[in-house]
Scaffold this active site. Structure first.
Site, PDB file in Angstrom:
ATOM      1  CB  ALA A 121      -0.884   0.008   1.244  1.00 16.23           C
ATOM      2  CE  LYS A 122       5.378   4.980  -0.210  1.00 15.17           C
ATOM      3  NZ  LYS A 122       6.571   4.202   0.173  1.00 15.17           N
TER       4      LYS A 122
END
Ligand code: NAD
Length: 432
Positions: A121-122
Site C-alpha cells: 500500500a502507499k
C-alpha cells in the site's frame, strides 16, 4: 475459480522509444516483464496489475492564519493476498494518484521479495510540508487519519513514514486511530517513536538493509567496501543514515546532495559533520571543506557505489550511458526507468533494485509490528541481526532467480516476488 491457467501468448512488452516517466506505467511495465517470464495467465495478470483499493479524500485543515485549506490525500492498497497492506505515507507538493499507485504496487513486490507476510500500500497528501507549521501538519495528519480510518488498522493496512513524514507523524496517526477506536493500538502504524512502541533500529533500517545488500553485491563485483568510493543523492532519512553506515565501514563518501544541490570532496565527506551542518543551515550545500556539485553531476561521478536516495526517475535514458558507478543501490523507490535498466545491464553495472535495496525499512517495520502485537520488545542487536538474515537471504534468492532467468537483478527480484504473490492469489482462490 475463474482464473484461467493457460499462459498468455504475449511478447515481452516493448518499451516506447520515448521514455514514459509516469511511475504507474513504469511499475506496470516492470510487472509485465516478470509476468512474461513467469508465463502468468491473463486473468491473474489483470488482478496483479490493478490496485485493489483506491481512496481519495479531502482534508479540510485549519491553518494558523485561521483560514481553512482543503488538501487532497490518497491511500492505495495494491494487493493483500499475502497479508495486511503495508506502505509509507508521503507529504509532497508533487504527489499524484499515479505515483501513489506505483509506490503501492512496488510495496507488494518489496514485501514479497523479502518474504514478509504483507501486501502493498502507499499513501500521499499533496502539500508542501516545508511551508507548514507543526500545528498545521498535526491537524492535517489527524484529519487525514480520520478520513482513511475505515481502511487502516493492524490487520488491514499499516502506514509508515516516507518522504517528509517521520516518527512524529506516525505518533499523531496512532493517537488519532486509538482515540477513535477506543483502545491503544500500537500496531496501526510503524516507524513510531521508541516511547510509543517503535522498534529499536527502525530509523536506520532502510540504510542498514541497503548496506547489507551492497555488501553482497560487492562480493559479486569483487569490490572491497573498505576504501570503496560512494556517491549518495538525497540526504534525508535513508541517504544520511546510508552515508553514516557506509562511512563506518570505511567506505569514502565522495558526494552527497539534497533538493538544493550537492557537495563533493575527493578525500571523503564526514557524514556526521554533514548532518550537523544540515541541521543548522537546512541543506548540505556550502558545507566547509567541500566543493559544489549538481545533482545531475553527482549521478555520473566516477565511483564504486552510487546510491540514489531521493525521488523517482533520476536515472533515465538521458544519463544512464554516463553512469560510471559499478554498483547502483536504489535506496529510493523508482529512481531508474526501465530503459535505463537495460543500458546499465549492458554496461555491466550491478543494479540492486529498490524492492531489495531499500527493503530494510519495511523489514524492521514488520519487526516493529510483530513486537507491538506481542507487547514484547527486542534489543537493537537482535533487530539488526534478524534484518541482516532477511536481506542477505533475499539477495541470494534474487541473485539465483536472476541467474536462472538470464536477466538483470530488477527483473530477477520481480520474478521472485510476483511469483510469490501469484502463488498466494491462486491458492486463496477467487471470492465468491
Ligand atoms: P526524506 O524526506 O527523509 O529525504 C528526502 C531527501 O531527498 C532530502 O534530503 C531531500 O532534500 C532530498 N531531495 C528531495 N528532492 C530532491 C531532488 N530533486 N534532488 C535531490 N535530492 C532531493 O525521505 P526518505 O525517507 O529518506 O526517502 C527517500 C527515498 O527513500 C524515497 O524514494 C522513499 O520512498 C525511499 N524509502 C524510504 C524509506 C524510509 O524508511 N524512510 C524506506 C524505503 C524507501
Amino acid at each position: 475459480m475463474a482464473i484461467a491457467t493457460k499462459p498468455a501468448p504475449q511478447a515481452i512488452p516493448r518499451i516506447a522509444p520515448r521514455e514514459d516517466l509516469n511511475p504507474y506505467r513504469i511499475a506496470q511495465i516492470q510487472f509485465d516483464i516478470a509476468a512474461e517470464h513467469l508465463k502468468l495467465d491473463q486473468g491473474l495478470r489483470q488482478i496483479l496489475r490493478a490496485s485493489k483499493r483506491v481512496m481519495e479524500v479531502s482534508i479540510p485543515t485549519k491553518m494558523d492564519s485561521g483560514q481553512v485549506k482543503v488538501f487532497t490525500g490518497y491511500r492505495v492498497q495494491h494487493n493483500i493476498a499475502r497479508g495486511p497492506a503495508k506502505g509509507g505515507l508521503r507529504y509532497h507538493p508533487n504527489v499524484t494518484l499515479d505515483e501513489v499507485r506505483a509506490l503501492a504496487m512496488w510495496m507488494t513486490w518489496k514485501t514479497a521479495t523479502v518474504n514478509l507476510p504483507y501486501g502493498g500500500a502507499k499513501g500521499g497528501v499533496i502539500c508542501d510540508p516545508k511551508r507548514m507549521s507543526k500545528g498545521e501538519l498535526e491537524r492535517m495528519t489527524r484529519r487525514f487519519t480520520s478520513e482513511i480510518l475505515p481502511i487502516i488498522g493492524p490487520g488491514r493496512d499499516v502506514p509508515a513514514p516516507d518522504v517528509y513524514t517521520d516518527s512524529q507523524t506516525m505518533a499523531w496517526i496512532m493517537d488519532t486511530y486509538s482515540v477513535m477506536v477506543g483502545e491503544a493500538t500500537l500496531g496501526v502504524v510503524t516507524g513510531k517513536p521508541i516511547s510509543l512502541g517503535g522498534s529499536l533500529g527502525r530509523s536506520d533500517a532502510t540504510a542498514r538493509g541497503c548496506l547489507f545488500a551492497v555488501e553482497e553485491a560487492c562480493k559479486l563485483k569483487r569490490i572491497n567496501l573498505r576504501g570503496a568510493t560512494v556517491a549518495i543523492q538525497g540526504f534525508g532519512n535513508a541517504g544520511s543514515a546510508a552515508a553514516r553506515l557506509f562511512a563506518e565501514k570505511k567506505a569514502r563518501i565522495l558526494a552527497i546532495s539534497d533538493s538544493r544541490g550537492g557537495v563533493f570532496n575527493s578525500r571523503g565527506i564526514d557524514p556526521l559533520k554533514a548532518m550537523r551542518y544540515k541541521e543548522r543551515s537546512g541543506t548540505v550545500v556550502g558545507m566547509p571543506g567541500t566543493s559544489r556539485i549538481s545533482n545531475d553531476d553527482l549521478l555520473t561521478l566516477k565511483c564504486d557505489i552510487l546510491i540514489p536516495a531521493a525521488l523517482e526517475n533520476v536515472i533515465t535514458l538521458n544519463n544512464a550511458e554516463l553512469i560510471k558507478a559499478r554498483i547502483v543501490a536504489e535506496a529510493a523507490n523508482g529512481p531508474t526507468t526501465p530503459h535505463a535498466d537495460e543500458v546499465l545491464a549492458r554496461k555491466g553495472v550491478l543494479l540492486v533494485p529498490d524492492i531489495l535495496a531499500n527493503a530494510g525499512g519495511v523489514t524492521v517495520s514488520y519487526f516493529e509490528w510483530a513486537q507491538d502485537l506481542q507487547g514484547y520488545f527486542w534489543t537493537e542487536g537482535e533487530v539488526n541481526l534478524r534484518l541482516e538474515t532477511v536481506i542477505k537471504r533475499a539477495f541470494h534468492e534474487v541473485h539465483e532467480t536472476t541467474r536462472k532467468h538470464h536477466t538483470h537483478m530488477r527483473t530477477g527480484a520481480y520474478i521472485l516476488s510476483v511469483g510469490r504473490v501469484a502463488d498466494a492469489t491462486l491458492v486463496r482462490g477467487l471470492y465468491p
